[in-house]
Scaffold this active site. Structure first.
Site, mmCIF file in Angstrom:
data_model
loop_
_atom_site.group_PDB
_atom_site.id
_atom_site.type_symbol
_atom_site.label_atom_id
_atom_site.label_comp_id
_atom_site.label_asym_id
_atom_site.label_seq_id
_atom_site.Cartn_x
_atom_site.Cartn_y
_atom_site.Cartn_z
ATOM 1 N N LYS A 108 -4.284 -7.647 15.300
ATOM 2 C CA LYS A 108 -4.143 -6.206 15.084
ATOM 3 C C LYS A 108 -5.483 -5.608 14.740
ATOM 4 C CE LYS A 108 -2.184 -3.139 11.710
ATOM 5 N NZ LYS A 108 -1.610 -2.996 10.425
ATOM 6 N N LYS B 34 -5.959 -9.452 11.028
ATOM 7 C CA LYS B 34 -5.860 -8.004 10.838
ATOM 8 C C LYS B 34 -7.232 -7.495 10.421
ATOM 9 C CE LYS B 34 -3.493 -4.466 8.159
ATOM 10 N NZ LYS B 34 -2.397 -4.183 7.238
ATOM 11 N N CYS C 128 0.790 -1.238 0.000
ATOM 12 C CA CYS C 128 0.000 0.000 0.000
ATOM 13 C C CYS C 128 0.824 1.290 0.000
ATOM 14 C CB CYS C 128 -1.033 -0.008 1.120
ATOM 15 S SG CYS C 128 -0.377 -0.292 2.756
HETATM 16 C C1 PBG Z 1 0.109 -1.968 5.746
HETATM 17 C C2 PBG Z 1 -0.054 -1.689 7.198
HETATM 18 C C3 PBG Z 1 -0.973 -0.849 7.851
HETATM 19 C C4 PBG Z 1 -0.630 -0.877 9.182
HETATM 20 C C5 PBG Z 1 0.441 -1.740 9.315
HETATM 21 N N1 PBG Z 1 0.758 -2.246 8.076
HETATM 22 C C6 PBG Z 1 -2.024 0.023 7.303
HETATM 23 C C7 PBG Z 1 -3.283 -0.520 6.786
HETATM 24 O O1 PBG Z 1 -3.526 -1.718 6.744
HETATM 25 O O2 PBG Z 1 -4.063 0.310 6.335
HETATM 26 C C8 PBG Z 1 -1.308 -0.094 10.272
HETATM 27 C C9 PBG Z 1 -0.472 0.158 11.469
HETATM 28 C C10 PBG Z 1 -0.978 1.192 12.398
HETATM 29 O O3 PBG Z 1 -2.075 1.753 12.264
HETATM 30 O O4 PBG Z 1 -0.233 1.474 13.340
HETATM 31 N N2 PBG Z 1 -0.870 -2.705 5.150
#
Ligand code: PBG
Length: 327
Positions: A250, A197, A124
């Site tokens: 997460k 996630k 991303c």
């Molecule tokens: C990449 C990623 C994200 C986060 C960690 N790896 C962003 C998302 O998924 O939008 C978020 C970490 C955070 O908010 O501290 N995909």
């Protein structure tokens, strides 16, 4: 009949010395993983507006920043790259001289085995559309994304990463990466899987920090919905079967129930990601004088560990270390 209850719980709480005895959950610096942003365009540390106290570091400042964390007792970092160039397929994510690859080489040269370098494997930050995979006909295409993730993971391993952490929530990403690493001779490089996630509003500040907001739609066709806990367990089972060494949940705070379940069910280290929004809420309330920041941070980190996390990825990691020792 006995007199007033023989059991008095307050006996164990009477003095500071009694309260400090070691039959409680304590967070240790080596429980913590420190997330670090490295920015290819930065000349000096760039403060992240939405995350007070966090910075995007230029390559040249990385050794100093990470060295200070190591001195405090932190043993692991999770690296995120902010590239100077984006394209449709995120090719700077697997460039030999990409920002993460260079950062890993510099850190490994400096700190060797004293530091565990983990790298976020996703697309991303590197794609013009801001999605975590290859977009085809307006959708994130799973299997062509796996091919990219393999290249990214192998490029991180070639640079010297100890662990790769796939975070794009594509099906089969752990297996694909495990096979790619093995086939390229990186059998010892581990995988910390962002298994559960969730599509969460708590990533908002990170997306500003990493410039990774999706330009259209959202991430709900690949990240999980938070109302379906059994799906989280299934994701973790699958990642274990695919070869994950560490399972991650997460965000952390709104998901402590799942941490607890995961810890009781799976015999691998469980990581929790105390994400950007969780960090920024504490900072904001502390700035307004509404909570005591130190106490809040220690209470939060302790709760995450108590719920079952073996590892806690947190932006508070560095500043919290002196506060932890006063527990
Ligand atoms: C990449 C990623 C994200 C986060 C960690 N790896 C962003 C998302 O998924 O939008 C978020 C970490 C955070 O908010 O501290 N995909």
């Amino acid at each position: 009949m006995s007199r007033f209850p023989a059991v008095r719980m307050r006996r164990l709480r009477r003095t500071p010395a009694l309260r400090s005895l070691n039959f409680k959950v304590r967070v240790h610096p080596s429980d913590l993983v420190y997330p670090v942003f490295v920015d290819e365009r930065a000349k000096s540390p760039v403060p992240i507006n939405s995350m007070p106290g966090c910075f995007r570091f230029p390559l040249a400042r990385l050794v100093k920043e990470v060295g200070q964390a190591l001195e405090l007792g932190i043993r692991a970092i999770l690296l995120f790259g902010v590239p100077s160039r984006k394209d449709e397929v995120g090719s700077s994510a697997f460039a030999k001289n990409g920002v993460v690859q260079r950062a890993v080489r510099v850190l490994k040269r400096e700190f060797g085995e004293d530091l565990a370098v983990m790298t976020d494997v996703c697309m991303c930050q590197y794609t013009t559309h801001g999605h975590c995979g290859v977009v085809r006909n307006g959708r994130v295409d799973n299997d062509s994304t796996l091919e990219m993730l393999k290249r990214i993971a192998v490029s991180h391993a070639q640079a010297g990463a100890d662990f790769v952490a796939p975070s794009s929530m594509m099906d089969g990403q752990v297996r694909a990466i495990r096979e790619a690493l093995d086939d390229s001779g990186f059998k010892e490089v581990g995988i910390m899987a962002y298994s559960a996630k969730f599509a969460s509003c708590f990533y908002g500040p990170f997306r500003e920090a990493a410039d990774s907001k999706p330009r259209f739609g959202d991430r709900r066709s690949y990240q999980m919905g938070y109302g379906r806990p059994s799906e989280a367990l299934r994701e973790m089972e699958l990642d274990l079967a695919e070869g994950a060494d560490i399972l991650m949940i997460k965000p952390a705070l709104a998901y402590l129930d799942l941490l607890c379940l995961a810890k009781s069910r799976f015999n691998v280290p469980i990581a929790a990601y105390n994400v950007s929004g969780e960090y920024s809420m504490v900072k904001a309330a502390a700035r307004l004088g509404w909570i005591d920041e130190r106490e809040a941070v220690v209470e939060i980190l302790t709760a995450i560990k108590r719920a079952g996390a073996d590892l806690i990825i947190s932006y508070h990691a560095r500043e919290a270390i002196p506060w932890l020792s006063r527990l």
